[in-house]
Write a protein that holds these residues in place. Structure first.
Motif, PDB file in Angstrom:
ATOM      1  N   ALA A 154      40.475  39.411  49.593  1.00  0.00           N
ATOM      2  CA  ALA A 154      41.890  39.171  49.905  1.00  0.00           C
ATOM      3  C   ALA A 154      42.793  39.852  48.882  1.00  0.00           C
ATOM      4  O   ALA A 154      43.802  40.471  49.237  1.00  0.00           O
ATOM      5  N   MET A 155      42.417  39.769  47.607  1.00  0.00           N
ATOM      6  CA  MET A 155      43.253  40.314  46.543  1.00  0.00           C
ATOM      7  C   MET A 155      43.341  41.828  46.607  1.00  0.00           C
ATOM      8  O   MET A 155      44.400  42.414  46.344  1.00  0.00           O
ATOM      9  N   ILE A 156      42.268  42.492  46.958  1.00  0.00           N
ATOM     10  CA  ILE A 156      42.258  43.955  46.897  1.00  0.00           C
ATOM     11  C   ILE A 156      42.341  44.633  48.263  1.00  0.00           C
ATOM     12  O   ILE A 156      42.227  45.859  48.342  1.00  0.00           O
ATOM     13  N   HIS A 157      42.555  43.879  49.332  1.00  0.00           N
ATOM     14  CA  HIS A 157      42.483  44.506  50.665  1.00  0.00           C
ATOM     15  C   HIS A 157      43.594  45.525  50.895  1.00  0.00           C
ATOM     16  O   HIS A 157      43.486  46.366  51.783  1.00  0.00           O
ATOM     17  N   GLN A 158      44.668  45.486  50.093  1.00  0.00           N
ATOM     18  CA  GLN A 158      45.768  46.438  50.280  1.00  0.00           C
ATOM     19  C   GLN A 158      45.632  47.691  49.403  1.00  0.00           C
ATOM     20  O   GLN A 158      46.569  48.502  49.357  1.00  0.00           O
ATOM     21  N   LEU A 159      44.532  47.871  48.728  1.00  0.00           N
ATOM     22  CA  LEU A 159      44.352  49.054  47.900  1.00  0.00           C
ATOM     23  C   LEU A 159      44.614  50.325  48.713  1.00  0.00           C
ATOM     24  O   LEU A 159      44.092  50.492  49.810  1.00  0.00           O
ATOM     25  N   GLY A 160      45.420  51.196  48.134  1.00  0.00           N
ATOM     26  CA  GLY A 160      45.707  52.464  48.795  1.00  0.00           C
ATOM     27  C   GLY A 160      46.778  52.405  49.867  1.00  0.00           C
ATOM     28  O   GLY A 160      47.103  53.435  50.468  1.00  0.00           O
ATOM     29  N   ARG A 169      53.195  39.567  49.451  1.00  0.00           N
ATOM     30  CA  ARG A 169      51.825  39.055  49.472  1.00  0.00           C
ATOM     31  C   ARG A 169      51.072  39.494  48.218  1.00  0.00           C
ATOM     32  O   ARG A 169      50.349  38.701  47.608  1.00  0.00           O
ATOM     33  N   LEU A 170      51.204  40.748  47.841  1.00  0.00           N
ATOM     34  CA  LEU A 170      50.497  41.239  46.659  1.00  0.00           C
ATOM     35  C   LEU A 170      50.834  40.393  45.437  1.00  0.00           C
ATOM     36  O   LEU A 170      49.938  39.898  44.741  1.00  0.00           O
ATOM     37  N   TYR A 173      49.690  36.685  45.917  1.00  0.00           N
ATOM     38  CA  TYR A 173      48.245  36.526  45.722  1.00  0.00           C
ATOM     39  C   TYR A 173      47.900  36.564  44.233  1.00  0.00           C
ATOM     40  O   TYR A 173      47.055  35.798  43.755  1.00  0.00           O
ATOM     41  N   ALA A 174      48.533  37.480  43.519  1.00  0.00           N
ATOM     42  CA  ALA A 174      48.264  37.591  42.081  1.00  0.00           C
ATOM     43  C   ALA A 174      48.613  36.293  41.364  1.00  0.00           C
ATOM     44  O   ALA A 174      47.847  35.811  40.507  1.00  0.00           O
ATOM     45  N   ARG A 175      49.738  35.716  41.704  1.00  0.00           N
ATOM     46  CA  ARG A 175      50.129  34.443  41.087  1.00  0.00           C
ATOM     47  C   ARG A 175      49.171  33.323  41.483  1.00  0.00           C
ATOM     48  O   ARG A 175      48.797  32.480  40.654  1.00  0.00           O
ATOM     49  N   ALA A 176      48.771  33.310  42.744  1.00  0.00           N
ATOM     50  CA  ALA A 176      47.896  32.245  43.235  1.00  0.00           C
ATOM     51  C   ALA A 176      46.529  32.251  42.546  1.00  0.00           C
ATOM     52  O   ALA A 176      45.934  31.195  42.321  1.00  0.00           O
ATOM     53  N   GLY A 190      44.290  42.729  38.450  1.00  0.00           N
ATOM     54  CA  GLY A 190      44.778  43.882  37.698  1.00  0.00           C
ATOM     55  C   GLY A 190      44.625  45.183  38.455  1.00  0.00           C
ATOM     56  O   GLY A 190      45.531  46.044  38.434  1.00  0.00           O
ATOM     57  N   TRP A 191      43.514  45.335  39.145  1.00  0.00           N
ATOM     58  CA  TRP A 191      43.249  46.548  39.918  1.00  0.00           C
ATOM     59  C   TRP A 191      44.262  46.708  41.046  1.00  0.00           C
ATOM     60  O   TRP A 191      44.828  47.798  41.260  1.00  0.00           O
ATOM     61  N   ALA A 192      44.502  45.614  41.772  1.00  0.00           N
ATOM     62  CA  ALA A 192      45.448  45.664  42.886  1.00  0.00           C
ATOM     63  C   ALA A 192      46.859  46.005  42.405  1.00  0.00           C
ATOM     64  O   ALA A 192      47.570  46.813  43.021  1.00  0.00           O
TER      65      ALA A 192
END
Length: 231
Positions: A154-160, A169-170, A173-176, A190-192
């Motif tokens: 869920a955290m990295i699904h938006q990469l790219g 959402r990004l 999600y990071a806060r959550a 951090g990657w996202a």
């Protein structure tokens, strides 16, 4: 071709390239969690390509059946072939198939299998958003999952995604996930953020500045690699 026949063809394609010494090194790199044949990625992809080209995949059920039969095999290269096939044929999938992918993610789980699956999930969700604005809600649910690997997806699904990123959402999600202590979750946050910073550095810098007390040092370090110092 049946899934069983497909698995047999993949085994026949990879077996001649197995290297026991390389397999030991690959197993050690993965902390002894998985068995390996000892086939490096470029050679693996070259070897199975003729098998892929033989496939006539008409629907998601077929594609997922091929992936499942490989996922159940003991050597790690077979999970890699499964993710390669899913990535090659992701347009066959729809949001209804994401649940199946997330179930796969809960077996033989480690970053090396999860991250390619996240890429497939991201492709499916991004495409579905064109006609189904609520498609990304599948990732909202995944963020609450008991499995850390599903939460990582869920955290990295938006990469790219760059300008197509759902920024709310990004950052949400990071806060959550910020309070989680797991290395792979903190790294994923951090990657996202770092990936999105290539497109929107000011937005990420502002988020990190406002949320620095919530984020782990690892997350802050990963997220800000290409940004000015956080104030």
């Amino acid at each position: 071709m049946t899934p069983k026949a497909f698995a047999k063809e993949i085994k026949a394609a990879l077996s001649p390239h197995g290297d026991p010494d390389r397999a030991l090194a690959m197993r050690a790199y993965m902390r002894g969690q998985f068995e390996f044949i000892g086939v490096p990625t470029p050679l693996r992809r070259q070897a199975v390509l003729p098998v892929f080209k033989q496939l006539s995949i008409d629907n998601a059920g077929q594609l997922l059946a091929y992936a499942d039969v490989l996922w159940a095999l003991p050597a790690r290269e077979y999970q890699y072939v499964a993710t390669d096939l899913l990535a090659r044929k992701w347009k066959t999938l729809a949001t209804a198939d994401i649940a199946h992918l997330l179930t796969m993610a809960q077996h033989a789980s480690w970053w090396d299998s999860i991250d390619p699956l996240a890429g497939v999930v991201g492709d499916v969700v991004k495409a579905a958003r064109v006609d189904t604005p609520g498609a990304q809600a599948t990732m909202d649910a995944a963020l609450q999952h008991d499995s850390l690997w599903v939460r990582r997806i869920a955290m990295i699904h938006q990469l790219g995604w760059r300008e197509h990123t759902d920024e709310d959402r990004l950052f949400g999600y990071a806060r959550a996930l910020a309070a989680e202590s797991d290395f792979f979750i903190r790294k994923a946050i951090g990657w996202a953020l770092r990936d999105y910073a290539w497109h929107a550095p000011d937005a990420v810098s502002g988020f990190l500045s406002a949320s620095r007390d919530l984020m782990s040092p690892l997350t802050l370090r990963e997220a800000s690699k290409h940004l000015p110092p956080i104030r």
